[in-house]
Design an enzyme around this catalytic site. Structure first.
Site, short mmCIF file in Angstrom:
data_model
loop_
_atom_site.label_atom_id
_atom_site.label_comp_id
_atom_site.label_asym_id
_atom_site.label_seq_id
_atom_site.Cartn_x
_atom_site.Cartn_y
_atom_site.Cartn_z
N GLU A 47 11.23 -8.07 22.08
CA GLU A 47 10.77 -6.83 22.69
C GLU A 47 9.82 -7.17 23.83
O GLU A 47 8.81 -7.85 23.62
CB GLU A 47 10.07 -5.91 21.69
CG GLU A 47 9.63 -4.59 22.33
CD GLU A 47 8.76 -3.72 21.44
OE1 GLU A 47 8.41 -2.61 21.89
OE2 GLU A 47 8.39 -4.15 20.34
N ASP A 72 3.60 -9.46 24.91
CA ASP A 72 2.66 -8.66 25.70
C ASP A 72 1.56 -9.59 26.18
O ASP A 72 1.35 -10.66 25.60
CB ASP A 72 2.08 -7.51 24.88
CG ASP A 72 1.69 -6.31 25.75
OD1 ASP A 72 0.78 -6.45 26.57
OD2 ASP A 72 2.32 -5.24 25.61
N ASP A 121 5.34 0.41 32.05
CA ASP A 121 4.64 1.09 33.14
C ASP A 121 5.66 1.34 34.26
O ASP A 121 6.30 0.40 34.74
CB ASP A 121 3.51 0.19 33.64
CG ASP A 121 2.64 0.86 34.69
OD1 ASP A 121 3.11 1.79 35.37
OD2 ASP A 121 1.48 0.45 34.85
N ASP A 157 10.59 7.45 29.47
CA ASP A 157 10.51 8.89 29.72
C ASP A 157 10.55 9.18 31.21
O ASP A 157 10.72 10.32 31.62
CB ASP A 157 9.18 9.45 29.17
CG ASP A 157 7.99 8.87 29.94
OD1 ASP A 157 7.83 7.63 29.92
OD2 ASP A 157 7.25 9.63 30.58
#
Length: 217
Positions: A47, A72, A121, A157
């Site tokens: 991921e 991350d 982002d 989104d």
């Protein structure tokens, strides 16, 4: 730096499921995830920009016979994810602290079976295009580490980022490309495994639609 952050970074440094610069395994893990970390030959799922690891941990619970790595750069986020994984007794989860553009130093060509990009982002400014995690340079990195026919998934989104990514993939003639502008009204919903990140839940509560696509090398 606040004491809480110092404590978190100390715990990360001592954690055996967080791989980061300074730990010997960070330099030797490339091509050796299953042998050096997981001690099995299961498929490796990654991921990108995992944050607190909602998807990584969710998938690890659903598929105990696969290995999962959340990536991350934010240490405080990985601290939360690693704690959750340990609290749940998961042995098929690892977290890698590194910049995404450098991950080919930790994964060899074709080592990854499947890859997820979840709510990155959007980087809406035109000058930030190269920083988008679905820009051409990042897609090249992902495709270099994912095995042939391995699926790459993308959820967001943000309409502009989704259209940008979709157009880029269409120009590149991405294989097995499937997409929807409204995940929860589509027949692709089952591909996302019923997992929702913290951000996704917030976006849905605000009435936003979730976009999703998948493609292979």
């Amino acid at each position: 730096m606040a004491r809480s952050k110092l404590t978190k970074f100390k715990e990360i440094a001592e954690s055996n499921i967080v791989i980061e610069p300074g730990k010997p395994i960070f330099e030797t893990i490339r091509g050796n995830w299953n042998e050096e970390f997981f001690n099995n030959n299961h498929d490796l799922v990654v991921e990108i920009g995992c944050g607190k690891g909602d998807y990584t941990i969710g998938m690890a619970n659903l598929f105990p016979n696969k290995n999962f790595v959340g990536i991350d750069i934010k240490g405080s986020r990985l601290w939360k994810g690693s704690r959750l994984a340990q609290e749940q007794g998961l042995t098929n989860v690892a977290f890698l602290r590194n910049f995404i553009e450098q991950i080919s130093q930790q994964f060899s060509p074709g080592e990854v079976s499947e890859l997820w990009i979840t709510f990155p982002d959007p980087r809406p400014k035109k000058g930030d295009e190269k920083k988008r995690l679905t820009s051409a340079r990042f897609l090249d990195i992902y495709q270099s580490i994912v095995k042939p026919e391995g699926l790459i998934h993308f959820k967001t989104d943000d309409l502009d980022l989704f259209q940008y990514t979709l157009e880029l993939l269409q120009k590149r003639e991405a294989k097995n490309l499937r997409y929807t502008f409204n995940l929860y009204e589509s027949d692709l919903q089952h591909h996302t495994l019923g997992i929702q990140t913290t951000y996704e839940k917030r976006f849905l509560a605000e009435g936003q639609t979730i976009k999703y696509l998948q493609f292979s090398r």
